[in-house]
Design a protein around this motif. Structure first.
Motif, short mmCIF file in Angstrom:
data_model
loop_
_atom_site.label_atom_id
_atom_site.label_comp_id
_atom_site.label_asym_id
_atom_site.label_seq_id
_atom_site.Cartn_x
_atom_site.Cartn_y
_atom_site.Cartn_z
N LYS A 1 68.92 40.20 68.90
CA LYS A 1 67.52 40.56 68.89
C LYS A 1 67.23 41.45 67.70
O LYS A 1 68.01 42.33 67.35
N ARG A 2 66.09 41.19 67.05
CA ARG A 2 65.65 42.03 65.94
C ARG A 2 64.26 42.53 66.25
O ARG A 2 63.41 41.80 66.74
N HIS A 3 64.02 43.78 65.95
CA HIS A 3 62.77 44.42 66.35
C HIS A 3 61.98 44.89 65.13
O HIS A 3 62.54 45.28 64.12
N THR A 4 60.66 44.87 65.28
CA THR A 4 59.82 45.52 64.28
C THR A 4 58.56 46.03 64.96
O THR A 4 58.07 45.42 65.90
N ARG A 5 58.06 47.14 64.51
CA ARG A 5 56.80 47.67 65.00
C ARG A 5 55.68 47.19 64.10
O ARG A 5 55.90 46.70 63.01
N VAL A 6 54.45 47.34 64.56
CA VAL A 6 53.32 46.80 63.83
C VAL A 6 52.73 47.84 62.90
O VAL A 6 52.95 49.03 63.03
N GLY B 1 54.85 36.87 59.94
CA GLY B 1 54.64 37.52 61.24
C GLY B 1 53.47 36.91 61.99
O GLY B 1 53.36 35.69 62.13
N ALA B 2 52.56 37.77 62.46
CA ALA B 2 51.43 37.31 63.26
C ALA B 2 50.25 38.26 63.05
O ALA B 2 50.41 39.39 62.58
N LEU B 3 49.08 37.76 63.43
CA LEU B 3 47.85 38.56 63.36
C LEU B 3 47.25 38.62 64.75
O LEU B 3 46.98 37.59 65.38
N LEU B 4 47.06 39.84 65.24
CA LEU B 4 46.51 40.09 66.57
C LEU B 4 45.06 40.51 66.47
O LEU B 4 44.70 41.34 65.63
N ILE C 1 55.81 38.37 71.26
CA ILE C 1 54.78 39.29 70.79
C ILE C 1 54.11 39.92 72.01
O ILE C 1 53.47 39.23 72.81
N ASP C 2 54.28 41.21 72.16
CA ASP C 2 53.64 41.95 73.25
C ASP C 2 52.29 42.43 72.73
O ASP C 2 52.20 43.37 71.94
N GLN D 1 51.63 45.89 71.12
CA GLN D 1 51.46 45.55 69.71
C GLN D 1 52.80 45.56 68.98
O GLN D 1 52.99 46.22 67.95
N THR D 2 53.75 44.80 69.52
CA THR D 2 55.08 44.67 68.93
C THR D 2 55.42 43.20 68.75
O THR D 2 54.93 42.32 69.48
N LEU D 3 56.30 42.94 67.79
CA LEU D 3 56.81 41.59 67.53
C LEU D 3 58.33 41.67 67.49
O LEU D 3 58.90 42.50 66.79
#
Length: 400
Positions: free
Chosen positions: A2-7, A228-231, A282-283, A287-289
């Motif tokens: 698992k790899r984590h990043t904050r927004v 990534g993604a756009l929320l 994506i939570d 607001q995490t991916l």
């Protein structure tokens, strides 16, 4: 692994909008005759399954998978649920043509488009996007609930430039739509209709290669980006950065009762083929991916993930099994054998297994066997199968 990043918070950028126009499109091809009668009656024909094959579409009973009718079409068509439990939007060279699964028949109702693209149904509105002109067409989802004879009222918005895009209308009337031109796609804008113009509420240019959308709990909307993604939620855009310099999410698989979006993921822009071996989680509330690397044997394409019972994600893998992923933990919790092992397609349009879910039932195509299967996702049991006279390709369920 698992790899984590904050927004990070997205910066707003003002974008031009075009004037509001109201229009409707009819016209189109002659409806093809059904080759079988409807034994259940049109009033009971809900949730039917449509399967495209070269130059035709078969309509199946959702319980028995009996073929209740076939219609003639072009060599390759795409299928999308219109959202009324009865209609399917068929993407043809003329535009979006309505398939009435209750008849079943391909109707004369066509929404003209030079390059018909995405179809999105949400909260009583169905939205069509024409890639060739950048035109969004909005109409009531129940417009064809009693058949396609009536001419529906529509509202359109035309983007400043044509691009491969997507739009969605939220409960409060906000139109979310992508931004791009012939050089590329860059982001999205949130608009409100005001008399003779659209008022811009928010915008973001932080989504290179924007593609696809999905709506999670509390009407949080996710778009995929090449990094990534756009929320979008609560009137603002937020960029969610991928852990890799190139980290493309292009398709979002959602449940409107879960804040967690499951997305596909590709980290190598030069990789050949269409098979993928990781997913994004994506939570939208936190607001995490997060990127989840799957076991080597779990590989899939854009057709092979769906959400189902318990808000779980169901991945139809090349090993022939449906792998059950818990989006809350990122763990695979079960697996069901369904089809024979298969290889990824040489081209994305080529027939390869696909999955669509309605309630507890997953519908799966097996092109190598010219078959379609219905699987109870609560038990993994195959409850119905049918062998078609044609090789299945695109798959859609007339969801309501």
């Amino acid at each position: 692994m698992k790899r984590h990043t904050r927004v990070s918070t997205a910066a707003a950028a003002l974008l031009g909008v075009s004037l509001l126009a109201t229009a409707c499109s009819t016209g189109g091809d002659d409806a093809a005759a059904s080759e079988a009668s409807d034994p259940a009656g049109a009033s009971e024909a809900v949730g039917r399954v449509a399967v495209a094959f070269p130059n035709g579409i078969a309509v199946l009973d959702p319980e028995t998978l009996e073929v209740v009718g076939e219609v003639a079409t072009e060599e390759f068509t795409r299928l999308n649920a219109f959202g009324d439990g009865r209609s399917i939007a068929v993407t043809t060279s003329e535009g979006f043509q309505i398939l009435d699964t209750a008849e079943p028949a391909l109707t004369d109702r066509v929404f003209d488009a030079t390059a018909a693209g995405h179809v999105v149904a949400h909260h009583g509105k169905t939205v069509l996007f024409d890639d060739g002109t950048g035109t969004t067409t909005v109409l009531d989802t129940d417009a064809f609930a009693d058949g396609a004879d009536a001419e529906p009222e529509t509202v359109t918005y035309t983007a400043p430039a044509a691009h491969h895009g997507v739009s969605i209308v939220l409960e409060d009337g906000t139109l979310l739509t992508t931004v791009g031109d012939e050089t590329g796609r860059t982001g999205a804008v949130a608009l409100h209709a005001h008399d003779d113009h659209w008022h811009e509420e928010a915008a973001s240019d932080e989504c290179p290669g924007i593609h696809g959308e999905g709506t999670a709990a509390d009407e949080a909307v996710i778009f995929g980006c090449e990094d990534g993604a756009l929320l979008y939620r609560d009137g603002a855009f937020v960029k969610l950065q991928a852990p890799d310099a190139y980290g493309r999410m292009g398709n979002a698989f959602v449940s409107e009762t879960s804040p967690v979006v499951v997305g596909d993921y590709k980290s190598d822009p030069d990789a050949e083929g269409y098979l993928l071996n990781a997913v994004t989680l994506i939570d939208t509330a936190a607001q995490t991916l997060e990127v989840i690397d799957l076991p080597d044997e779990v590989q899939y394409t854009f057709r092979d993930i769906a959400r189902g019972p318990g808000d779980l994600a169901y991945i139809l893998s090349t090993d022939g099994r449906i792998h059950v992923l818990d989006p809350e933990t990122g763990e695979l919790v079960d697996a069901y054998p369904v089809v024979e092992p298969w290889e990824g397609p040489a081209e994305w349009q080529d027939p390869h297994p696909a999955i669509k879910v309605d309630g507890d039932i997953a519908y799966v195509t097996e092109p190598a066997a010219d078959a379609v299967h219905a699987i109870d996702l609560t038990s993994g049991e195959i409850v119905a199968s049918v062998e078609l006279e044609h090789t299945p390709n695109e798959l859609a369920v007339a969801l309501g």
